[in-house]
Structure formats: C-alpha cells, structure tokens
Design a protein around this motif. Sequence first.
Motif, PDB file in Angstrom:
ATOM      1  N   PHE B 145       0.839  -1.204   0.000  1.00 47.81           N
ATOM      2  CA  PHE B 145       0.000   0.000   0.000  1.00 47.81           C
ATOM      3  C   PHE B 145       0.870   1.248   0.000  1.00 47.81           C
ATOM      4  O   PHE B 145       0.623   2.198  -0.734  1.00 47.81           O
ATOM      5  CB  PHE B 145      -0.899   0.021   1.236  1.00 47.81           C
ATOM      6  CG  PHE B 145      -2.160  -0.773   1.087  1.00 47.81           C
ATOM      7  CD1 PHE B 145      -2.866  -0.755  -0.105  1.00 47.81           C
ATOM      8  CD2 PHE B 145      -2.647  -1.534   2.127  1.00 47.81           C
ATOM      9  CE1 PHE B 145      -4.027  -1.486  -0.252  1.00 47.81           C
ATOM     10  CE2 PHE B 145      -3.807  -2.272   1.987  1.00 47.81           C
ATOM     11  CZ  PHE B 145      -4.498  -2.248   0.801  1.00 47.81           C
ATOM     12  N   LEU B 146       1.892   1.228   0.852  1.00 45.43           N
ATOM     13  CA  LEU B 146       2.760   2.390   0.997  1.00 45.43           C
ATOM     14  C   LEU B 146       3.475   2.700  -0.326  1.00 45.43           C
ATOM     15  O   LEU B 146       3.483   3.841  -0.792  1.00 45.43           O
ATOM     16  CB  LEU B 146       3.780   2.133   2.109  1.00 45.43           C
ATOM     17  CG  LEU B 146       4.638   3.320   2.506  1.00 45.43           C
ATOM     18  CD1 LEU B 146       3.769   4.412   3.099  1.00 45.43           C
ATOM     19  CD2 LEU B 146       5.696   2.909   3.512  1.00 45.43           C
ATOM     20  N   ARG B 148       2.636   1.772  -3.409  1.00 46.82           N
ATOM     21  CA  ARG B 148       1.670   2.246  -4.403  1.00 46.82           C
ATOM     22  C   ARG B 148       1.290   3.693  -4.116  1.00 46.82           C
ATOM     23  O   ARG B 148       1.180   4.513  -5.025  1.00 46.82           O
ATOM     24  CB  ARG B 148       0.405   1.421  -4.364  1.00 46.82           C
ATOM     25  CG  ARG B 148       0.263   0.226  -5.215  1.00 46.82           C
ATOM     26  CD  ARG B 148       0.204   0.381  -6.684  1.00 46.82           C
ATOM     27  NE  ARG B 148       0.471  -0.954  -7.182  1.00 46.82           N
ATOM     28  CZ  ARG B 148       1.038  -1.284  -8.290  1.00 46.82           C
ATOM     29  NH1 ARG B 148       1.407  -0.344  -9.132  1.00 46.82           N
ATOM     30  NH2 ARG B 148       1.265  -2.509  -8.618  1.00 46.82           N
ATOM     31  N   GLY B 149       1.080   3.985  -2.835  1.00 45.96           N
ATOM     32  CA  GLY B 149       0.702   5.335  -2.447  1.00 45.96           C
ATOM     33  C   GLY B 149       1.782   6.339  -2.815  1.00 45.96           C
ATOM     34  O   GLY B 149       1.490   7.408  -3.346  1.00 45.96           O
ATOM     35  N   LEU B 150       3.046   5.963  -2.572  1.00 49.36           N
ATOM     36  CA  LEU B 150       4.157   6.867  -2.905  1.00 49.36           C
ATOM     37  C   LEU B 150       4.206   7.111  -4.410  1.00 49.36           C
ATOM     38  O   LEU B 150       4.536   8.204  -4.859  1.00 49.36           O
ATOM     39  CB  LEU B 150       5.480   6.279  -2.404  1.00 49.36           C
ATOM     40  CG  LEU B 150       5.663   6.301  -0.885  1.00 49.36           C
ATOM     41  CD1 LEU B 150       6.932   5.582  -0.490  1.00 49.36           C
ATOM     42  CD2 LEU B 150       5.676   7.730  -0.368  1.00 49.36           C
ATOM     43  N   TYR B 152       1.618   7.301  -6.378  1.00 54.58           N
ATOM     44  CA  TYR B 152       0.597   8.315  -6.664  1.00 54.58           C
ATOM     45  C   TYR B 152       1.088   9.694  -6.252  1.00 54.58           C
ATOM     46  O   TYR B 152       0.788  10.692  -6.901  1.00 54.58           O
ATOM     47  CB  TYR B 152      -0.707   7.999  -5.929  1.00 54.58           C
ATOM     48  CG  TYR B 152      -1.422   6.773  -6.425  1.00 54.58           C
ATOM     49  CD1 TYR B 152      -1.442   6.456  -7.770  1.00 54.58           C
ATOM     50  CD2 TYR B 152      -2.094   5.936  -5.545  1.00 54.58           C
ATOM     51  CE1 TYR B 152      -2.095   5.332  -8.223  1.00 54.58           C
ATOM     52  CE2 TYR B 152      -2.759   4.815  -5.989  1.00 54.58           C
ATOM     53  CZ  TYR B 152      -2.751   4.514  -7.331  1.00 54.58           C
ATOM     54  OH  TYR B 152      -3.409   3.405  -7.776  1.00 54.58           O
ATOM     55  N   VAL B 153       1.820   9.744  -5.113  1.00 54.12           N
ATOM     56  CA  VAL B 153       2.318  11.031  -4.647  1.00 54.12           C
ATOM     57  C   VAL B 153       3.279  11.628  -5.680  1.00 54.12           C
ATOM     58  O   VAL B 153       3.242  12.815  -5.966  1.00 54.12           O
ATOM     59  CB  VAL B 153       3.032  10.878  -3.285  1.00 54.12           C
ATOM     60  CG1 VAL B 153       3.693  12.178  -2.878  1.00 54.12           C
ATOM     61  CG2 VAL B 153       2.035  10.436  -2.226  1.00 54.12           C
TER      62      VAL B 153
END
Lengths: 355, 336
Positions: B145-146, B148-150, B152-153
């Motif tokens: 999750f982390l 993937r989230g990064l 997007y960031v």
Amino acid sequence: MSGAQVGGRQGLASRALHSRLFWPIVTLLALFALNVIVSPSFLAIRVHDGHLFGSLIDILRNGAPTLLVALGMTVVIATRGIDLSVGAVVAIAGALACTIIADSPDPGSVATVVTAVAVALGFSLLLGAWNGLLVAALGIQPIIATLILMTAGRGIAMLITEGQIITVSSPAYKVIGGGYWLGLPASIIIAGGMFIVAALLTRRTALGLLIESVGINPAASRLAGVRSRSITWTVYVFSGLCAGVAGLMISSNVTAADANNAGLWIEMDAILAVVIGGTSLMGGRYSLTGTLVGAFIIQTLTTTVYTVGIAPEITLVFKALVVIAVCLLQSPAMRERMRRRARATTPATAKAVAS
Amino acid sequence: MTTTLPPVKAFSTRSRLARLIPSSRYTSVLVTLVLLVAMFAVGASRYRGFASGQVVMNLFIDNAFLIVLAVGMTFVILTGGIDLSVGAVVALSTMITATLLRDGWNPLAVIVVVLLATSTLGLLVGLVIHYFDIQPFIATLAAMFLARGLCYVISLDSISITDPFFVGLAQTRIPLADRLSITPTVIIAVAVVVIAFIVLHFTRTGRTVYAIGDGGASAHLMGLPVVRTKVLVYVISGFCSGVAGILFSLYTLSGYSLTAVGMELEAIAAVVIGGTLLTGGYGFVLGSLLGVLVLGSIQTIISFDGTLSSWWTKIVIGGLLLLFIILQRILTARRH
C-alpha cells in the motif's frame, strides 16, 4: 463483548485498555472526531423522500461489501486459514449475474434477477467449496490453495464477460447495491442481516467454539471428536458466499460488471479489517464485532480522505500509514511492552491515561 | 547443484529419507523442465516460426524483470516468508527512475538512488517483521500500500523516459549468433540468477536461509545468525525489486503508478512452479528461473495462436499452480 461493557469496578480502565477492541474503537472515534472538526455536519443524518442520507449512512453503505467479505474472512482466519480468492469471487459473481441479466429478453423482471442472483450465489458457493476441498480434503496450505483461484479467478470472470464490461439496466437488480428498503440502503440491511446471522450462529451455538478449537489445534480437535474437516470446509464455503453477495452488491451499485477491477484488492481490505479488529492471524481467536469495527475504520478512512480534503493521490499513503500504525500497536511485541508498563503504573494513572 | 546436502539439514529425518531417494530433491524442478520442453515441442509442432532461437531469447528479453523478481522472492519464500510488496515496489522504482531522469539527473545516480530506496524499504519491512513479530504477509501488504501510495504522490500520470543513456541501453541489441540477439537486461537478469545461486549454495548466508525455512528454532540453537538473515532476505527482495523496476522501465521506457499490478502473484507463481516449497526450506533459484520461462512460454503460445484470448493466460497459470502444488504435496508426503 468488549471490556468496556463491564461496569463499575476498579481496574475497568486497565481492562478496557487491554481489550482487543480498545485500539480499533479509539481509532474509529479519532477518525470520526477528525471528520467532525473538518466538517461539522458529518454526524448529521437527514431524511429525504423517506430515505436516510448523510456521511455516516454513506460510510455504512460503501463499507457493506468490505464488511461482508471481511465477515467470511474472519471465520476463515479463525480456523488458521486465509482466503485470497475473495476478490476474484467478487468479480465472478458480478460477471455471472450481469451476463445473465444482460442476455435475458426481459432484464427488468424480478424473475430474471432472482435467477441471476441464484446462479451467481450458487457458483460462489461452488468456488468456496473448491477452496474448501483443496484446504480440508487435500491438506494444502490455505494461502497457496486460495492463491490458485485468486490467479485464475479473474481469467474466469473475463471468460464469462468475454473481456467486455457488461452494463445492465435493470431496476430490480439495482436495488441490491443502490436501492432502499425501509428507508435504509438495501446493502446495509443485507450486510447487517448476514452479520447478525453469522454472529448468532457462531456465538449462540457451539459452532464458534468448534471453529476456534480447529484454529488452535486441528489435530487435537479432531481427536476430541470435532469434525474439523467439515468445519474447515464450511468456513470456506461461507467465505465464498459472502464474497458472492459482495460481488452482486458492487456490480449492482455501478450497474456493470468489470472483470478486471471489480473487487480489486478487496481481499487486502478485508484482511486488514479482520486484523485491525483484533482477530489473530494465527487462528483460534476471533471477534466478529472487531471485524465490524475494522471494516468501518477502513471505509471511514477512505471517506475521511475526501472530507478532510487530502489530495486523492496520497489517499493510499495515508491509508498505509494508518494501517501500519494500527498493526504496530496491536503487534504482540507492542502489547507485551504496554502490559509491562501498565503493571508498573498504578490503576489511577491508568485511568487518567484512558480518559 | 551437485554439492552435498546443506550440512544443517543432515540430522533431520527428512533429509535422511531424501538421501534414500536422491532424485526426489530435484523431482519438481525436473518436472518443470520437462513441462517447459513439452510446451516448446507443442508450440513448435503447431505454430510456424515457433522453433527458433530468437523465440527463446525473447522469453528472456520479455521476462528479464520477472526473473530478477522471482529470484528475490525465492530468498524470502525459502525462509518461509512471503513478499507481497514486490509489484508495487517495481512500480515505485519506475516512477522514481522516470521522474529523476526527467529532472536531468545522472542515470547512474538514478540507479543508485532507486536501489538504495528499495533496499531501505525492504530493510524496514524486515525489521518490522522481526521486532514487532508481525506476519510477513501483513507487513509486506502494508508495504505494498505504501509503495503504491508513494507512486501516486510522485505522479498520477505516466512519465516517459527520454534520457539518452536509458534509451540507448533499451535499444541495444547484443548479437549472439546469426539472427540471434539479446538485450543488456538479459545479461543483468542472468547475472542476478548466477549470484543468487552462488549465495544460496556456497555461502554461510545461503545455508542459513535454508536452515531458517526448515525451522527457525533449530537454526537459532545452532548459533546461526537467524535474525540478521531473516531481515536480510527482505532487503534482498527489496533490492531485486529495485533492479526489476529499472529493467522494467528499460523495457517500457516509462514510469507509471498503475504498472505491475499483480506482478507479485506472477513472481510467487513462478517460484512455486519452479518447485520451491511455500513453507520454506526447500527449493532452488534455478527452478524459479524455469518457472518464469514456463509463464513466459504460456504467453508466447497464446500470442502465437492468435485465436485464444489473453485471459486464458491467467486460467492456465492457475491450472499450472494447482498441478504443481498437488505435486509438491505428493512429494513432501513421500519424504515425511
């Protein structure tokens, strides 16, 4: 079920602090508080055309599929198993139902929808039974056994939809995920109903005890006369059914079946909901209420991101950080450290900390 | 592979039985090899132009990143763990690579940054798993999750790579023989496999990895550095994900947040088909290489056929997984 319900005695605070539900509920309340600070109308529920509306209702409605999948996942995890295939089952159930409805001459009729729902749920049961067969009869590790359907399942769903996104225009089907019964969204009633049935079946009969005994030690429980194989099999079938219903809900809500994206990563959300709710991944101990709280935490997190105005691109980072924080707080090592500290402090200070 | 059994296993009854039927150590790898050859025979008999050296080379070229990923995954699975974050880390690596290159960084510095970042992420995951006693499954899920989230960031859009060094490297073809060529990425992938093979079979670290998979407690009692190795496998997996990410960005010449979704499943499938036990302690890195080639052959056959739809790939991979898991089940049952 939680320590907080026990009233009046000294040590209540420390008991609440040690309850498995303590941190999940604190997290949920903190999220609610954050939402109320940012948008004061967060808790407001208004009635419009006899239907309930509001942020809380939205959280309940959007969280219903995750809750359902997490419900099935909880009992599977309680037997020391795991079901990775739920996302694929969600996609297959939606694909099957939508294809039947779209191919029928009369998509709007109730009879068509009932047939479609029955076939989709029947097939979901079959897929659950397949997982159960691999785990209970062939003795394959659950994570691997369900990995097979997780990999192949989306292919099967695409086979059913022939690679297309199937859209349906059937008011009767729309009710499952987007309609209202008695003023409440139907999905909340369905998910709530299944939750209550599961809770009654496992906590008001010996079934829950038997599931936990299988989770603690399958061999010992078999020797004690528990039919551990049938129980293991049953929990996977139940998980398949829950995923199937969630699949119908998701496809009905968007009136389309998308074999690629329906239920994508829902297994992750469901497992996280179960873990956040305090159910041990080692099996043998589970809490359906915890799962309920866990599922709502995950859904509230998603909603919070929108209300607080966090840019959608950092939603996942935010979600990941919260999940990591909750997991670390719940980890055995951290609980042990907290227990040691709680023993060192007096009950009075523990109470002060809790309030 | 002709070396003797790892010494740490010599006292268990399992390996004593295994010595009675020596072939069984390699049975599942041999089955994979036979399957690969059979698939090629079927392909060659049915499709024109299938039986060419370049088709084999293309298997390596198109799957170089997956080979590296499967190598890292083999280390983790041998210790009885699992790493679900690799697909997301690959995506993150492509994003870091593409963004830094766009900002005019030196390509070599970019590669160093990517490898450092992914290894650090692996280190964090390993430390969390060990010190907080969290299951690898959950910890790597959070890392997924982390990562993937990064992504997007960094950016929601796809960023193309125009850096001359990367473009040049991506277009380089190394001729092997007449009308037979490979890309530099293949050399990197093969080098990773060779290094992993040497580490697993000829070093103390490698033997510790096998010993942990056989049972952490006994390895600990033997005085092996269990904790260090347990954390190290996640660093290796993170590092391999970084290498795979760079290879993947060379392959696609772009960085994109939503790339490599489900790649962790392909890597796990390749390792399982390659004969590594998911419970740990048993398996070969060369088997994982064969596993990747089997997965690649399925795709090649389906694209050669033309009438089969792409979703059959997933169903066939699922079927193969089932086959090999049941085979493992039979083999381990015989060994006990």
